[in-house]
Every structure is written in structure tokens, then in C-alpha cells.
Motif scaffolding. Structure first.
Motif, PDB file in Angstrom:
ATOM      1  N   MET A   1       0.830  -1.199   0.000  1.00  0.00           N
ATOM      2  CA  MET A   1       0.000   0.000   0.000  1.00  0.00           C
ATOM      3  C   MET A   1       0.874   1.263   0.000  1.00  0.00           C
ATOM      4  N   LYS A   2       1.861   1.301   0.915  1.00  0.00           N
ATOM      5  CA  LYS A   2       2.715   2.482   0.994  1.00  0.00           C
ATOM      6  C   LYS A   2       3.505   2.671  -0.293  1.00  0.00           C
ATOM      7  N   ASP A   3       4.030   1.579  -0.853  1.00  0.00           N
ATOM      8  CA  ASP A   3       4.778   1.677  -2.109  1.00  0.00           C
ATOM      9  C   ASP A   3       3.896   2.191  -3.237  1.00  0.00           C
ATOM     10  N   GLN A   4       2.646   1.792  -3.254  1.00  0.00           N
ATOM     11  CA  GLN A   4       1.708   2.283  -4.279  1.00  0.00           C
ATOM     12  C   GLN A   4       1.488   3.790  -4.117  1.00  0.00           C
ATOM     13  N   LEU A   5       1.364   4.230  -2.885  1.00  0.00           N
ATOM     14  CA  LEU A   5       1.183   5.663  -2.638  1.00  0.00           C
ATOM     15  C   LEU A   5       2.437   6.448  -3.036  1.00  0.00           C
ATOM     16  N   LEU A   6       3.623   5.900  -2.739  1.00  0.00           N
ATOM     17  CA  LEU A   6       4.864   6.572  -3.139  1.00  0.00           C
ATOM     18  C   LEU A   6       4.964   6.652  -4.661  1.00  0.00           C
ATOM     19  N   ASP A   7       4.575   5.584  -5.350  1.00  0.00           N
ATOM     20  CA  ASP A   7       4.573   5.600  -6.823  1.00  0.00           C
ATOM     21  C   ASP A   7       3.604   6.654  -7.349  1.00  0.00           C
ATOM     22  N   LYS A   8       2.451   6.731  -6.737  1.00  0.00           N
ATOM     23  CA  LYS A   8       1.438   7.725  -7.144  1.00  0.00           C
ATOM     24  C   LYS A   8       1.978   9.142  -6.931  1.00  0.00           C
ATOM     25  N   LEU A   9       2.652   9.343  -5.804  1.00  0.00           N
ATOM     26  CA  LEU A   9       3.235  10.650  -5.505  1.00  0.00           C
ATOM     27  C   LEU A   9       4.304  11.012  -6.540  1.00  0.00           C
ATOM     28  N   LEU A  10       5.149  10.052  -6.885  1.00  0.00           N
ATOM     29  CA  LEU A  10       6.182  10.286  -7.907  1.00  0.00           C
ATOM     30  C   LEU A  10       5.556  10.656  -9.252  1.00  0.00           C
ATOM     31  N   ARG A  11       4.492   9.954  -9.622  1.00  0.00           N
ATOM     32  CA  ARG A  11       3.841  10.229 -10.915  1.00  0.00           C
ATOM     33  C   ARG A  11       3.249  11.636 -10.977  1.00  0.00           C
ATOM     34  N   ALA A  12       2.789  12.133  -9.839  1.00  0.00           N
ATOM     35  CA  ALA A  12       2.156  13.456  -9.809  1.00  0.00           C
ATOM     36  C   ALA A  12       3.137  14.567  -9.438  1.00  0.00           C
ATOM     37  N   SER A  13       4.397  14.232  -9.206  1.00  0.00           N
ATOM     38  CA  SER A  13       5.334  15.180  -8.593  1.00  0.00           C
ATOM     39  C   SER A  13       5.688  16.388  -9.455  1.00  0.00           C
ATOM     40  N   ARG A  14       5.539  16.329 -10.758  1.00  0.00           N
ATOM     41  CA  ARG A  14       5.830  17.510 -11.586  1.00  0.00           C
ATOM     42  C   ARG A  14       4.739  18.564 -11.444  1.00  0.00           C
ATOM     43  N   MET A  15       3.564  18.134 -11.044  1.00  0.00           N
ATOM     44  CA  MET A  15       2.427  19.035 -10.797  1.00  0.00           C
ATOM     45  C   MET A  15       2.202  20.013 -11.946  1.00  0.00           C
ATOM     46  N   LEU A  16       2.142  19.472 -13.161  1.00  0.00           N
ATOM     47  CA  LEU A  16       1.954  20.305 -14.350  1.00  0.00           C
ATOM     48  C   LEU A  16       0.489  20.624 -14.617  1.00  0.00           C
ATOM     49  N   THR A  17      -0.399  19.834 -14.056  1.00  0.00           N
ATOM     50  CA  THR A  17      -1.831  20.073 -14.244  1.00  0.00           C
ATOM     51  C   THR A  17      -2.491  20.195 -12.877  1.00  0.00           C
ATOM     52  N   SER A  18      -3.681  20.757 -12.866  1.00  0.00           N
ATOM     53  CA  SER A  18      -4.406  20.880 -11.598  1.00  0.00           C
ATOM     54  C   SER A  18      -4.759  19.500 -11.048  1.00  0.00           C
ATOM     55  N   GLU A  19      -4.959  18.520 -11.938  1.00  0.00           N
ATOM     56  CA  GLU A  19      -5.237  17.156 -11.489  1.00  0.00           C
ATOM     57  C   GLU A  19      -4.014  16.566 -10.769  1.00  0.00           C
ATOM     58  N   GLU A  20      -2.813  16.818 -11.304  1.00  0.00           N
ATOM     59  CA  GLU A  20      -1.600  16.328 -10.654  1.00  0.00           C
ATOM     60  C   GLU A  20      -1.393  16.998  -9.305  1.00  0.00           C
ATOM     61  N   VAL A  21      -1.680  18.283  -9.222  1.00  0.00           N
ATOM     62  CA  VAL A  21      -1.541  18.994  -7.944  1.00  0.00           C
ATOM     63  C   VAL A  21      -2.491  18.388  -6.913  1.00  0.00           C
ATOM     64  N   ALA A  22      -3.734  18.165  -7.322  1.00  0.00           N
ATOM     65  CA  ALA A  22      -4.719  17.581  -6.409  1.00  0.00           C
ATOM     66  C   ALA A  22      -4.317  16.160  -6.010  1.00  0.00           C
ATOM     67  N   ALA A  23      -3.846  15.371  -6.972  1.00  0.00           N
ATOM     68  CA  ALA A  23      -3.414  13.997  -6.678  1.00  0.00           C
ATOM     69  C   ALA A  23      -2.217  14.005  -5.728  1.00  0.00           C
ATOM     70  N   PHE A  24      -1.289  14.915  -5.955  1.00  0.00           N
ATOM     71  CA  PHE A  24      -0.112  15.031  -5.087  1.00  0.00           C
ATOM     72  C   PHE A  24      -0.555  15.347  -3.663  1.00  0.00           C
ATOM     73  N   ASP A  25      -1.393  16.342  -3.517  1.00  0.00           N
ATOM     74  CA  ASP A  25      -1.855  16.765  -2.198  1.00  0.00           C
ATOM     75  C   ASP A  25      -2.632  15.641  -1.500  1.00  0.00           C
ATOM     76  N   ARG A  26      -3.514  14.969  -2.230  1.00  0.00           N
ATOM     77  CA  ARG A  26      -4.277  13.850  -1.643  1.00  0.00           C
ATOM     78  C   ARG A  26      -3.350  12.725  -1.205  1.00  0.00           C
ATOM     79  N   THR A  27      -2.321  12.452  -2.005  1.00  0.00           N
ATOM     80  CA  THR A  27      -1.406  11.367  -1.685  1.00  0.00           C
ATOM     81  C   THR A  27      -0.555  11.703  -0.471  1.00  0.00           C
ATOM     82  N   VAL A  28      -0.116  12.943  -0.362  1.00  0.00           N
ATOM     83  CA  VAL A  28       0.614  13.368   0.838  1.00  0.00           C
ATOM     84  C   VAL A  28      -0.283  13.163   2.064  1.00  0.00           C
ATOM     85  N   GLN A  29      -1.542  13.529   1.939  1.00  0.00           N
ATOM     86  CA  GLN A  29      -2.480  13.338   3.060  1.00  0.00           C
ATOM     87  C   GLN A  29      -2.648  11.861   3.384  1.00  0.00           C
ATOM     88  N   ALA A  30      -2.724  11.013   2.349  1.00  0.00           N
ATOM     89  CA  ALA A  30      -2.891   9.569   2.563  1.00  0.00           C
ATOM     90  C   ALA A  30      -1.666   8.964   3.247  1.00  0.00           C
TER      91      ALA A  30
END
Length: 152
Positions: A1-30
Motif C-alpha cells: 500500500m505504501k509503495d503504491q502511494l509513493l509511486d502515485k506521488l512520484l507520478r504526480a510530482s511535476r504538478m503540471l496540471t491541476s489534477e496532478e496537484v490535487a493527486a499530489f496533495d491527496r497522496t501526501v495526506q494519505a
């Protein structure tokens, strides 16, 4: 589970779109409240970038990382320092200044740098601390001097 969240965070880490920013923030919270290994903290440190357009979201990541065990946190930062010095020197300096301002973290930083003295990461951190002795606020300058003196 944690590794999946870290992978998700890495995928969203460039934060080029508002969706990536939201995904990054949600994943940090998770990830909040979880414990991280040295390796996992290395992954988290690799996400920091000075050129991010969303510093406020990156501060959430900083606060997440700071909840880690001091010894593991500082060891992982020292190991990540050569990479961070190239990609995220401002974030690296922010972490070091925050460690210098904390009695507990400052003592752990000194012990860690003594134990890792022959590593490239320790050399990077010591170099940054030396620079902070000449180029920052009085309180950081004094604390950087204390750490530098303790390493001699």
C-alpha cells in the motif's frame, strides 16, 4: 500500500496540471501518519524540486517527511544531499536550517555527519553548513558555527 502511494506521488510530482496537484496533495495526506524507512525517505527527498510552481503543496511534503524518526530522517537527507544540491538546493537548505533550529535535530545532525564523514552526502551538508555560517540570519549563523565546530 505504501509503495503504491509513493509511486502515485512520484507520478504526480511535476504538478503540471491541476489534477496532478490535487493527486499530489491527496497522496501526501494519505501518507500522513505512516512511518518511513531510510529508502522510502530517499524516494520522498527525490521529489523535492526548486522549480515547482506549487511550493505550498511541496511544504505539505516537507511536513510529512519531518514527522519521521530523527535519526532515519537525517541519515536519509544526508544520503540524498548530492542529488538535492543539484535539483533542490533551496529545499535542502530549508531542511538544514530547520534542523539547525531544533536542539534535538541539531544533535542528531552532528552525530550523523560524524558517522557518515567520508560520504559525498556528508561533504555536501557540511559545505552547506559552512556557507550558512556566512550568509544568513544571526541565529542560523550561530547554530551553523556550533555544528561546524562540533565536527572538527
Amino acid at each position: 500500500m505504501k509503495d503504491q502511494l509513493l509511486d502515485k506521488l512520484l507520478r504526480a510530482s511535476r504538478m503540471l496540471t491541476s489534477e496532478e496537484v490535487a493527486a499530489f496533495d491527496r497522496t501526501v495526506q494519505a501518507l500522513s501518519g505512516l512511518e518511513f524507512s531510510n529508502r522510502e525517505l530517499g524516494v520522498l527527498f527525490s521529489i523535492f524540486a526548486d522549480d515547482t510552481p506549487h511550493h505550498e503543496v511541496m511544504w505539505g511534503l516537507l511536513h510529512l517527511v519531518e514527522t519521521s524518526d530523527s535519526e532515519i530522517l537525517i541519515s536519509a537527507l544526508v544520503q540524498s544531499a548530492p542529488y538535492m544540491r543539484r535539483v533542490a538546493p533551496e529545499w535542502l537548505e530549508t531542511f538544514i536550517c530547520r534542523f539547525l533550529n531544533s536542539d534535538l535535530h541539531r544533535d542528531v545532525l552532528i552525530a550523523c555527519l560524524k558517522n557518515m564523514v567520508s560520504t559525498k552526502g556528508a561533504a555536501e551538508v557540511v559545505s552547506l553548513i559552512e556557507a550558512l555560517k556566512d550568509d544568513t540570519s544571526d541565529s542560523i549563523r550561530v547554530r551553523a558555527s556550533v555544528v561546524a565546530s562540533a565536527l572538527m
